[in-house]
Design a protein around this motif. Structure first.
Motif, short mmCIF file in Angstrom:
data_model
loop_
_atom_site.label_atom_id
_atom_site.label_comp_id
_atom_site.label_asym_id
_atom_site.label_seq_id
_atom_site.Cartn_x
_atom_site.Cartn_y
_atom_site.Cartn_z
N LYS A 34 16.95 3.06 5.33
CA LYS A 34 16.13 1.85 5.61
C LYS A 34 15.00 2.14 4.61
O LYS A 34 14.67 3.07 4.15
N TYR A 35 14.25 1.07 4.12
CA TYR A 35 13.43 0.75 3.04
C TYR A 35 12.18 0.11 3.82
O TYR A 35 12.64 -1.35 4.37
N PHE A 36 11.25 0.44 3.89
CA PHE A 36 9.87 -0.10 4.57
C PHE A 36 8.74 -0.28 3.56
O PHE A 36 8.68 0.50 2.64
N THR A 37 7.97 -1.33 3.83
CA THR A 37 6.92 -1.59 2.91
C THR A 37 5.68 -1.83 3.95
O THR A 37 5.79 -2.37 5.04
N VAL A 38 4.55 -1.52 3.43
CA VAL A 38 3.35 -1.80 4.19
C VAL A 38 2.51 -2.73 3.29
O VAL A 38 2.07 -2.39 2.27
N GLU A 39 2.35 -4.02 3.64
CA GLU A 39 2.21 -5.14 2.86
C GLU A 39 0.67 -5.65 3.26
O GLU A 39 0.48 -5.90 4.33
N LYS B 241 0.87 -0.99 -0.17
CA LYS B 241 0.10 0.26 -0.19
C LYS B 241 0.86 1.26 -0.06
O LYS B 241 0.50 2.22 -0.76
N TYR B 242 2.07 1.22 0.72
CA TYR B 242 2.84 2.17 0.63
C TYR B 242 4.42 1.84 0.88
O TYR B 242 4.56 0.62 1.29
N VAL B 243 5.33 2.72 0.34
CA VAL B 243 6.49 2.11 0.24
C VAL B 243 7.34 3.44 1.12
O VAL B 243 6.92 4.50 0.59
N TYR B 244 8.30 3.16 2.00
CA TYR B 244 8.87 4.38 2.78
C TYR B 244 10.30 4.20 2.38
O TYR B 244 10.99 2.99 2.88
N PHE C 232 -5.35 -11.89 5.90
CA PHE C 232 -6.52 -11.85 6.80
C PHE C 232 -7.10 -10.35 7.17
O PHE C 232 -7.67 -10.05 8.02
N GLY C 233 -6.80 -9.45 6.16
CA GLY C 233 -7.10 -8.20 6.30
C GLY C 233 -6.40 -7.09 7.09
O GLY C 233 -6.51 -5.88 7.06
N LYS C 234 -5.30 -7.72 7.75
CA LYS C 234 -4.37 -6.76 8.57
C LYS C 234 -3.40 -6.20 7.61
O LYS C 234 -3.10 -7.10 6.34
N GLU C 235 -2.38 -5.37 7.99
CA GLU C 235 -1.29 -5.10 7.01
C GLU C 235 -0.12 -5.03 7.88
O GLU C 235 -0.05 -5.07 9.11
N PHE C 236 1.05 -5.57 7.10
CA PHE C 236 2.20 -5.93 7.85
C PHE C 236 3.21 -4.82 7.50
O PHE C 236 3.29 -4.46 6.20
N LEU C 237 4.17 -4.26 8.61
CA LEU C 237 5.21 -3.40 8.16
C LEU C 237 6.57 -4.41 8.02
O LEU C 237 6.59 -5.06 8.97
N CYS C 238 6.96 -4.26 6.85
CA CYS C 238 7.97 -5.04 6.53
C CYS C 238 9.15 -4.14 5.92
O CYS C 238 8.89 -3.10 5.94
N GLY C 239 10.25 -4.78 5.39
CA GLY C 239 11.39 -3.92 4.73
C GLY C 239 12.35 -5.00 4.34
O GLY C 239 12.31 -6.06 4.20
N TRP C 240 13.59 -4.32 3.48
CA TRP C 240 14.48 -4.81 2.80
C TRP C 240 15.56 -3.98 3.18
O TRP C 240 15.83 -2.95 3.32
N ASP C 241 16.91 -4.88 3.57
CA ASP C 241 18.05 -4.25 3.70
C ASP C 241 18.81 -4.09 2.42
O ASP C 241 18.54 -4.54 1.49
#
Length: 148
Positions: free
Chosen positions: A102-107, A88-91, A111-120
């Motif tokens: 830092k590189y973050f993703t809102v994925e 939904k978003y990339v930071y 089940f309806g929730k979103e996860f905050l993830c990232g890549w290094d």
């Protein structure tokens, strides 16, 4: 299925690679294009794997935010995620010298929730758990992770 692969490649491979490899140049290009750069990359991926790009330039939006005088955040609003793992978003979060990035993703989750993830910079996937829906709370969580 091909569009899903193109989008995954964009959000989870290409954008972090361009960011960590090209730092300042990539950020300048991203900000100047106001989202068109992300669209163009997506469009190229679709061409290469011969699938129709269902997204439009207007589906991508870029916002620049100041955390303080030295730390910045650039948020890319992506097209609405349709399936799990789409963002939904990339930071992009960085200091002005690009020494701490830092590189973050809102994925989207299944089940309806979103996860905050990232890549290094070593292409390792990072998982920070559930992501707040509220943008201000999202930013605060990202800033807290970045500041350590």
């Amino acid at each position: 299925m091909k569009l899903k692969k193109a989008r995954y490649t964009l959000e989870h491979e290409a954008l972090p690679l361009f960011y960590f490899e090209n730092k300042n140049l990539f950020m300048l290009s991203l900000l100047e294009s106001n989202g068109e750069l992300v669209y163009d990359i997506m469009d190229d991926f679709c061409d290469k794997i011969e699938c129709e790009n269902l997204y439009k330039k207007e589906d991508y939006k870029v916002d620049a935010l100041n955390v303080d005088e030295e730390v910045k955040i650039v948020r890319v609003t992506m097209p609405d995620p349709r399936v799990e793992l789409e963002c939904k978003y990339v930071y992009f979060m960085f200091d002005l010298k690009f020494e701490k990035m830092k590189y973050f993703t809102v994925e989207k989750a299944s089940f309806g929730k979103e996860f905050l993830c990232g890549w290094d910079e070593h292409r390792n996937h990072l998982n920070y758990g559930f992501c707040p829906e509220d943008l201000n709370e999202q930013l605060q969580k990202i800033i807290q992770i970045y500041m350590g």
